[in-house]
Design a protein around this motif. Sequence first.
Motif, PDB file in Angstrom:
ATOM      1  N   SER A   1      23.028 -43.574 -26.436  1.00  0.00           N
ATOM      2  CA  SER A   1      23.180 -42.544 -27.454  1.00  0.00           C
ATOM      3  C   SER A   1      21.856 -41.992 -27.957  1.00  0.00           C
ATOM      4  N   SER A   2      20.754 -42.628 -27.606  1.00  0.00           N
ATOM      5  CA  SER A   2      19.457 -42.130 -28.057  1.00  0.00           C
ATOM      6  C   SER A   2      18.823 -41.164 -27.067  1.00  0.00           C
ATOM      7  N   TYR A   3      19.495 -40.913 -25.946  1.00  0.00           N
ATOM      8  CA  TYR A   3      18.931 -40.064 -24.903  1.00  0.00           C
ATOM      9  C   TYR A   3      19.599 -38.699 -24.856  1.00  0.00           C
ATOM     10  N   ASN A   4      18.784 -37.679 -24.694  1.00  0.00           N
ATOM     11  CA  ASN A   4      19.289 -36.378 -24.289  1.00  0.00           C
ATOM     12  C   ASN A   4      19.602 -36.453 -22.800  1.00  0.00           C
ATOM     13  N   MET A   5      20.670 -35.792 -22.394  1.00  0.00           N
ATOM     14  CA  MET A   5      21.151 -35.926 -21.026  1.00  0.00           C
ATOM     15  C   MET A   5      21.298 -34.566 -20.358  1.00  0.00           C
ATOM     16  N   ALA A   6      21.331 -34.604 -19.030  1.00  0.00           N
ATOM     17  CA  ALA A   6      21.476 -33.344 -18.292  1.00  0.00           C
ATOM     18  C   ALA A   6      22.116 -33.591 -16.940  1.00  0.00           C
ATOM     19  N   TRP A   7      22.659 -32.534 -16.400  1.00  0.00           N
ATOM     20  CA  TRP A   7      23.117 -32.496 -15.014  1.00  0.00           C
ATOM     21  C   TRP A   7      22.226 -31.532 -14.243  1.00  0.00           C
ATOM     22  N   PHE A   8      21.833 -31.960 -13.065  1.00  0.00           N
ATOM     23  CA  PHE A   8      21.139 -31.117 -12.100  1.00  0.00           C
ATOM     24  C   PHE A   8      21.931 -31.159 -10.802  1.00  0.00           C
ATOM     25  N   ARG A   9      21.612 -30.246  -9.903  1.00  0.00           N
ATOM     26  CA  ARG A   9      22.222 -30.289  -8.587  1.00  0.00           C
ATOM     27  C   ARG A   9      21.212 -29.845  -7.547  1.00  0.00           C
ATOM     28  N   GLN A  10      21.453 -30.294  -6.329  1.00  0.00           N
ATOM     29  CA  GLN A  10      20.561 -29.932  -5.234  1.00  0.00           C
ATOM     30  C   GLN A  10      21.380 -29.704  -3.972  1.00  0.00           C
ATOM     31  N   ALA A  11      21.297 -28.491  -3.469  1.00  0.00           N
ATOM     32  CA  ALA A  11      21.959 -28.137  -2.221  1.00  0.00           C
ATOM     33  C   ALA A  11      20.985 -28.339  -1.067  1.00  0.00           C
ATOM     34  N   PRO A  12      21.493 -28.512   0.143  1.00  0.00           N
ATOM     35  CA  PRO A  12      20.609 -28.723   1.299  1.00  0.00           C
ATOM     36  C   PRO A  12      19.589 -27.607   1.446  1.00  0.00           C
ATOM     37  N   GLY A  13      18.343 -27.983   1.595  1.00  0.00           N
ATOM     38  CA  GLY A  13      17.289 -27.009   1.799  1.00  0.00           C
ATOM     39  C   GLY A  13      16.845 -26.268   0.566  1.00  0.00           C
ATOM     40  N   LYS A  14      17.384 -26.662  -0.595  1.00  0.00           N
ATOM     41  CA  LYS A  14      17.034 -25.989  -1.842  1.00  0.00           C
ATOM     42  C   LYS A  14      16.428 -26.987  -2.825  1.00  0.00           C
ATOM     43  N   GLU A  15      15.733 -26.429  -3.809  1.00  0.00           N
ATOM     44  CA  GLU A  15      15.160 -27.272  -4.843  1.00  0.00           C
ATOM     45  C   GLU A  15      16.248 -27.743  -5.823  1.00  0.00           C
ATOM     46  N   ARG A  16      15.958 -28.843  -6.484  1.00  0.00           N
ATOM     47  CA  ARG A  16      16.875 -29.334  -7.510  1.00  0.00           C
ATOM     48  C   ARG A  16      16.896 -28.333  -8.658  1.00  0.00           C
ATOM     49  N   GLU A  17      18.099 -27.980  -9.127  1.00  0.00           N
ATOM     50  CA  GLU A  17      18.212 -26.979 -10.167  1.00  0.00           C
ATOM     51  C   GLU A  17      19.017 -27.501 -11.355  1.00  0.00           C
ATOM     52  N   PHE A  18      18.674 -26.970 -12.505  1.00  0.00           N
ATOM     53  CA  PHE A  18      19.341 -27.322 -13.750  1.00  0.00           C
ATOM     54  C   PHE A  18      20.756 -26.765 -13.773  1.00  0.00           C
ATOM     55  N   VAL A  19      21.687 -27.562 -14.285  1.00  0.00           N
ATOM     56  CA  VAL A  19      23.070 -27.130 -14.425  1.00  0.00           C
ATOM     57  C   VAL A  19      23.460 -27.046 -15.900  1.00  0.00           C
ATOM     58  N   ALA A  20      23.281 -28.157 -16.629  1.00  0.00           N
ATOM     59  CA  ALA A  20      23.670 -28.199 -18.037  1.00  0.00           C
ATOM     60  C   ALA A  20      22.958 -29.366 -18.708  1.00  0.00           C
ATOM     61  N   ARG A  21      22.803 -29.271 -20.030  1.00  0.00           N
ATOM     62  CA  ARG A  21      22.215 -30.374 -20.778  1.00  0.00           C
ATOM     63  C   ARG A  21      22.890 -30.514 -22.131  1.00  0.00           C
ATOM     64  N   ILE A  22      22.781 -31.705 -22.690  1.00  0.00           N
ATOM     65  CA  ILE A  22      23.453 -32.020 -23.946  1.00  0.00           C
ATOM     66  C   ILE A  22      22.554 -32.915 -24.776  1.00  0.00           C
ATOM     67  N   SER A  23      22.498 -32.632 -26.058  1.00  0.00           N
ATOM     68  CA  SER A  23      21.662 -33.424 -26.947  1.00  0.00           C
ATOM     69  C   SER A  23      22.261 -34.811 -27.166  1.00  0.00           C
ATOM     70  N   TRP A  24      21.444 -35.706 -27.734  1.00  0.00           N
ATOM     71  CA  TRP A  24      21.885 -37.091 -27.881  1.00  0.00           C
ATOM     72  C   TRP A  24      23.101 -37.213 -28.793  1.00  0.00           C
ATOM     73  N   THR A  25      23.258 -36.295 -29.726  1.00  0.00           N
ATOM     74  CA  THR A  25      24.427 -36.332 -30.601  1.00  0.00           C
ATOM     75  C   THR A  25      25.643 -35.667 -29.963  1.00  0.00           C
ATOM     76  N   GLY A  26      25.401 -34.888 -28.914  1.00  0.00           N
ATOM     77  CA  GLY A  26      26.477 -34.111 -28.327  1.00  0.00           C
ATOM     78  C   GLY A  26      26.690 -32.770 -29.005  1.00  0.00           C
ATOM     79  N   THR A  27      25.901 -32.489 -30.027  1.00  0.00           N
ATOM     80  CA  THR A  27      26.096 -31.269 -30.809  1.00  0.00           C
ATOM     81  C   THR A  27      25.636 -30.026 -30.069  1.00  0.00           C
TER      82      THR A  27
END
Length: 125
Positions: free
Chosen positions: A30-56
Amino acid sequence: QVQLVESGGGLVQAGGSLRVSCAASGRTFSSYNMAWFRQAPGKEREFVARISWTGTNTYYADSVKGRFRISRDNTKNTMYLQMNSLKPEDTAVYYCAAAPNWGRNAGAPYEYDYWGQGTQVTVSS
């Protein structure tokens, strides 16, 4: 330190839905901010979504805004990514990541200290 394990990936048809999860263990999730990234073949890892530690506070990449929803349940030490109206271009390995704090560029992979091993999401046309 925190350990992250993704699950829930799979094969889905275009227009379908899928939910991926990220289970955390170790130091207090619960003390960490979190995120999702994704990486397709041959492409760089890209940001998808992020959420603060509170979820707010949540933020999304333009490419997924209105289709994906990030959430977390701190009582279960788990983060989720609900993906709707999936498109073939959403095909990628999806990674969850954790950061104790967000810096100036919270959508950049280098801002995150801990990563899961990834889960494959494949969207067929």
